[in-house]
Motif scaffolding. Structure first.
Motif, PDB file in Angstrom:
ATOM      1  N   THR A  27       0.857  -1.180   0.000  1.00  0.00           N
ATOM      2  CA  THR A  27       0.000   0.000   0.000  1.00  0.00           C
ATOM      3  C   THR A  27       0.899   1.237   0.000  1.00  0.00           C
ATOM      4  O   THR A  27       1.558   1.513   0.998  1.00  0.00           O
ATOM      5  CB  THR A  27      -0.908   0.020   1.249  1.00  0.00           C
ATOM      6  N   PRO A  28       0.949   1.943  -1.137  1.00  0.00           N
ATOM      7  CA  PRO A  28       1.768   3.156  -1.167  1.00  0.00           C
ATOM      8  C   PRO A  28       1.054   4.316  -0.471  1.00  0.00           C
ATOM      9  O   PRO A  28      -0.174   4.375  -0.444  1.00  0.00           O
ATOM     10  CB  PRO A  28       1.916   3.434  -2.665  1.00  0.00           C
ATOM     11  N   PHE A  29       1.842   5.214   0.090  1.00  0.00           N
ATOM     12  CA  PHE A  29       1.268   6.416   0.682  1.00  0.00           C
ATOM     13  C   PHE A  29       2.266   7.550   0.529  1.00  0.00           C
ATOM     14  O   PHE A  29       3.443   7.333   0.302  1.00  0.00           O
ATOM     15  CB  PHE A  29       0.891   6.198   2.156  1.00  0.00           C
ATOM     16  N   GLY A  30       1.784   8.753   0.621  1.00  0.00           N
ATOM     17  CA  GLY A  30       2.618   9.946   0.505  1.00  0.00           C
ATOM     18  C   GLY A  30       1.791  11.078  -0.065  1.00  0.00           C
ATOM     19  O   GLY A  30       0.641  10.900  -0.468  1.00  0.00           O
ATOM     20  N   GLU A  31       2.414  12.226  -0.130  1.00  0.00           N
ATOM     21  CA  GLU A  31       1.719  13.413  -0.628  1.00  0.00           C
ATOM     22  C   GLU A  31       1.330  13.212  -2.089  1.00  0.00           C
ATOM     23  O   GLU A  31       2.153  12.865  -2.942  1.00  0.00           O
ATOM     24  CB  GLU A  31       2.642  14.630  -0.505  1.00  0.00           C
ATOM     25  N   GLY A  32       0.053  13.381  -2.372  1.00  0.00           N
ATOM     26  CA  GLY A  32      -0.436  13.254  -3.743  1.00  0.00           C
ATOM     27  C   GLY A  32      -0.627  11.820  -4.215  1.00  0.00           C
ATOM     28  O   GLY A  32      -0.932  11.591  -5.384  1.00  0.00           O
ATOM     29  N   ILE A  33      -0.463  10.849  -3.341  1.00  0.00           N
ATOM     30  CA  ILE A  33      -0.621   9.445  -3.720  1.00  0.00           C
ATOM     31  C   ILE A  33      -2.057   9.019  -3.436  1.00  0.00           C
ATOM     32  O   ILE A  33      -2.556   9.181  -2.319  1.00  0.00           O
ATOM     33  CB  ILE A  33       0.355   8.530  -2.927  1.00  0.00           C
ATOM     34  N   ALA A  34      -2.717   8.478  -4.450  1.00  0.00           N
ATOM     35  CA  ALA A  34      -4.094   8.019  -4.278  1.00  0.00           C
ATOM     36  C   ALA A  34      -4.134   6.793  -3.368  1.00  0.00           C
ATOM     37  O   ALA A  34      -3.200   5.983  -3.366  1.00  0.00           O
ATOM     38  CB  ALA A  34      -4.689   7.666  -5.634  1.00  0.00           C
ATOM     39  N   ASN A  35      -5.194   6.672  -2.616  1.00  0.00           N
ATOM     40  CA  ASN A  35      -5.370   5.483  -1.784  1.00  0.00           C
ATOM     41  C   ASN A  35      -5.550   4.266  -2.671  1.00  0.00           C
ATOM     42  O   ASN A  35      -6.140   4.346  -3.739  1.00  0.00           O
ATOM     43  CB  ASN A  35      -6.608   5.629  -0.885  1.00  0.00           C
ATOM     44  N   GLY A  36      -5.031   3.149  -2.214  1.00  0.00           N
ATOM     45  CA  GLY A  36      -5.183   1.921  -2.976  1.00  0.00           C
ATOM     46  C   GLY A  36      -4.043   0.977  -2.715  1.00  0.00           C
ATOM     47  O   GLY A  36      -3.208   1.194  -1.838  1.00  0.00           O
ATOM     48  N   CYS A  37      -4.019  -0.061  -3.497  1.00  0.00           N
ATOM     49  CA  CYS A  37      -3.056  -1.139  -3.313  1.00  0.00           C
ATOM     50  C   CYS A  37      -2.316  -1.358  -4.627  1.00  0.00           C
ATOM     51  O   CYS A  37      -2.915  -1.334  -5.693  1.00  0.00           O
ATOM     52  CB  CYS A  37      -3.831  -2.388  -2.909  1.00  0.00           C
ATOM     53  N   ALA A  38      -1.015  -1.572  -4.551  1.00  0.00           N
ATOM     54  CA  ALA A  38      -0.219  -1.902  -5.736  1.00  0.00           C
ATOM     55  C   ALA A  38      -0.047  -3.414  -5.761  1.00  0.00           C
ATOM     56  O   ALA A  38       0.389  -4.006  -4.785  1.00  0.00           O
ATOM     57  CB  ALA A  38       1.129  -1.204  -5.680  1.00  0.00           C
ATOM     58  N   ASP A  39      -0.421  -4.028  -6.888  1.00  0.00           N
ATOM     59  CA  ASP A  39      -0.406  -5.482  -6.934  1.00  0.00           C
ATOM     60  C   ASP A  39       0.596  -6.086  -7.916  1.00  0.00           C
ATOM     61  O   ASP A  39       0.595  -7.284  -8.143  1.00  0.00           O
ATOM     62  CB  ASP A  39      -1.801  -6.030  -7.198  1.00  0.00           C
ATOM     63  N   GLY A  40       1.501  -5.293  -8.496  1.00  0.00           N
ATOM     64  CA  GLY A  40       2.590  -5.830  -9.311  1.00  0.00           C
ATOM     65  C   GLY A  40       2.141  -6.772 -10.399  1.00  0.00           C
ATOM     66  O   GLY A  40       1.440  -6.398 -11.317  1.00  0.00           O
ATOM     67  N   ALA A  41       2.507  -8.040 -10.272  1.00  0.00           N
ATOM     68  CA  ALA A  41       2.269  -9.024 -11.328  1.00  0.00           C
ATOM     69  C   ALA A  41       1.128  -9.971 -11.010  1.00  0.00           C
ATOM     70  O   ALA A  41       1.083 -11.067 -11.523  1.00  0.00           O
ATOM     71  CB  ALA A  41       3.545  -9.816 -11.577  1.00  0.00           C
ATOM     72  N   GLY A  42       0.222  -9.578 -10.161  1.00  0.00           N
ATOM     73  CA  GLY A  42      -0.889 -10.464  -9.857  1.00  0.00           C
ATOM     74  C   GLY A  42      -0.690 -11.163  -8.527  1.00  0.00           C
ATOM     75  O   GLY A  42      -0.210 -10.564  -7.575  1.00  0.00           O
ATOM     76  N   ALA A  43      -1.063 -12.437  -8.492  1.00  0.00           N
ATOM     77  CA  ALA A  43      -0.999 -13.178  -7.235  1.00  0.00           C
ATOM     78  C   ALA A  43      -0.727 -14.651  -7.495  1.00  0.00           C
ATOM     79  O   ALA A  43      -0.990 -15.161  -8.578  1.00  0.00           O
ATOM     80  CB  ALA A  43      -2.315 -13.022  -6.484  1.00  0.00           C
ATOM     81  N   GLY A  44      -0.180 -15.303  -6.489  1.00  0.00           N
ATOM     82  CA  GLY A  44       0.120 -16.728  -6.580  1.00  0.00           C
ATOM     83  C   GLY A  44       1.482 -16.982  -7.181  1.00  0.00           C
ATOM     84  O   GLY A  44       2.337 -16.091  -7.236  1.00  0.00           O
ATOM     85  N   ILE A  45       1.688 -18.213  -7.638  1.00  0.00           N
ATOM     86  CA  ILE A  45       2.946 -18.575  -8.309  1.00  0.00           C
ATOM     87  C   ILE A  45       3.034 -17.774  -9.603  1.00  0.00           C
ATOM     88  O   ILE A  45       2.069 -17.704 -10.364  1.00  0.00           O
ATOM     89  CB  ILE A  45       2.996 -20.094  -8.619  1.00  0.00           C
ATOM     90  N   VAL A  46       4.173 -17.175  -9.846  1.00  0.00           N
ATOM     91  CA  VAL A  46       4.374 -16.367 -11.053  1.00  0.00           C
ATOM     92  C   VAL A  46       4.821 -17.289 -12.181  1.00  0.00           C
ATOM     93  O   VAL A  46       5.905 -17.870 -12.139  1.00  0.00           O
ATOM     94  CB  VAL A  46       5.418 -15.255 -10.807  1.00  0.00           C
ATOM     95  N   ASP A  47       3.961 -17.433 -13.160  1.00  0.00           N
ATOM     96  CA  ASP A  47       4.254 -18.255 -14.327  1.00  0.00           C
ATOM     97  C   ASP A  47       5.222 -17.505 -15.241  1.00  0.00           C
ATOM     98  O   ASP A  47       4.995 -16.339 -15.556  1.00  0.00           O
ATOM     99  CB  ASP A  47       2.948 -18.561 -15.064  1.00  0.00           C
ATOM    100  N   ARG A  48       6.297 -18.148 -15.624  1.00  0.00           N
ATOM    101  CA  ARG A  48       7.291 -17.573 -16.525  1.00  0.00           C
ATOM    102  C   ARG A  48       7.814 -16.220 -16.030  1.00  0.00           C
ATOM    103  O   ARG A  48       7.623 -15.183 -16.670  1.00  0.00           O
ATOM    104  CB  ARG A  48       6.728 -17.469 -17.928  1.00  0.00           C
ATOM    105  N   PRO A  49       8.485 -16.217 -14.882  1.00  0.00           N
ATOM    106  CA  PRO A  49       8.933 -14.934 -14.305  1.00  0.00           C
ATOM    107  C   PRO A  49       9.876 -14.151 -15.209  1.00  0.00           C
ATOM    108  O   PRO A  49       9.830 -12.917 -15.216  1.00  0.00           O
ATOM    109  CB  PRO A  49       9.611 -15.340 -12.992  1.00  0.00           C
TER     110      PRO A  49
END
Length: 192
Positions: A27-49
């Protein structure tokens, strides 16, 4: 940090010995940062990293834990890439066969500011990231040299167009990511 972050990730690693690296959302935070969650490449085992890493750095380093035995076994060391050492680390881990898992919950609060390295040195970090992505493409192109020699000539042609300002690195990597993704059953998209 989530109060149980280390307990959650450690338990997951203990229950799944095949997982080499465990990261999570943040969860990023800071001045001017919208509320929310950063989820990168999805979830679970990463297929073909390695293929995911050709697109961009998909792992949040501050959320990661990894198996020391794996790192020692392969003799992995940090390599100097201006402000992108973590990205290179993940690529080296992927090339060595690491299994990545992303826990689908934000386990870390991450402050964004004008003073952090990724903001202050954005240009150098971007240049290093382009270099890393080029190295990934070199590996994947070489790995497929017999199976699809046209990949090498396509890359050479696109690099020629780039020199004439007709194509960009971003578009080259995007095109190759797409080619590898739609042909993942016919082309080698990982090492080993």
């Amino acid at each position: 940090m989530h109060v149980d972050r280390l307990r959650i990730q450690h338990a997951l690693m203990e229950e799944n010995p095949e997982i080499t690296v465990c990261t999570s959302w943040l969860t990023p935070f800071g001045e001017g940062i919208a509320n929310g969650c950063a989820d990168g490449a999805g979830a679970g085992i990463v297929d073909r990293p390695l293929l995911r890493l050709l697109e961009r750095n998909v792992f949040f380093n501050p959320t990661s834990i990894m198996r020391r035995e794996f790192i020692r076994h392969i003799g992995l060391k940090y390599k100097y890439y201006d402000y992108a050492e973590d990205y290179k680390w993940w690529v080296d881990m992927a090339e060595a066969g690491a299994v990545f898992y992303i826990d689908p919950q934000p386990l870390l609060y991450y402050r964004i500011s004008d003073q952090q390295v990724s903001t202050k040195y954005r240009k150098q970090q971007h240049e290093s990231a382009m270099r890393i992505r080029g190295e990934i493409l070199d590996v994947l192109t070489a790995r497929n040299a017999e199976r699809c020699p046209e990949l090498k000539s396509l890359r050479e042609s696109l690099n020629g167009m780039k020199k004439r300002d007709l194509f960009t690195d971003e578009r080259i990597f995007g095109l190759f990511s797409h080619i590898f993704e739609i042909n993942k059953n016919n082309l080698f998209t990982e090492i080993g």
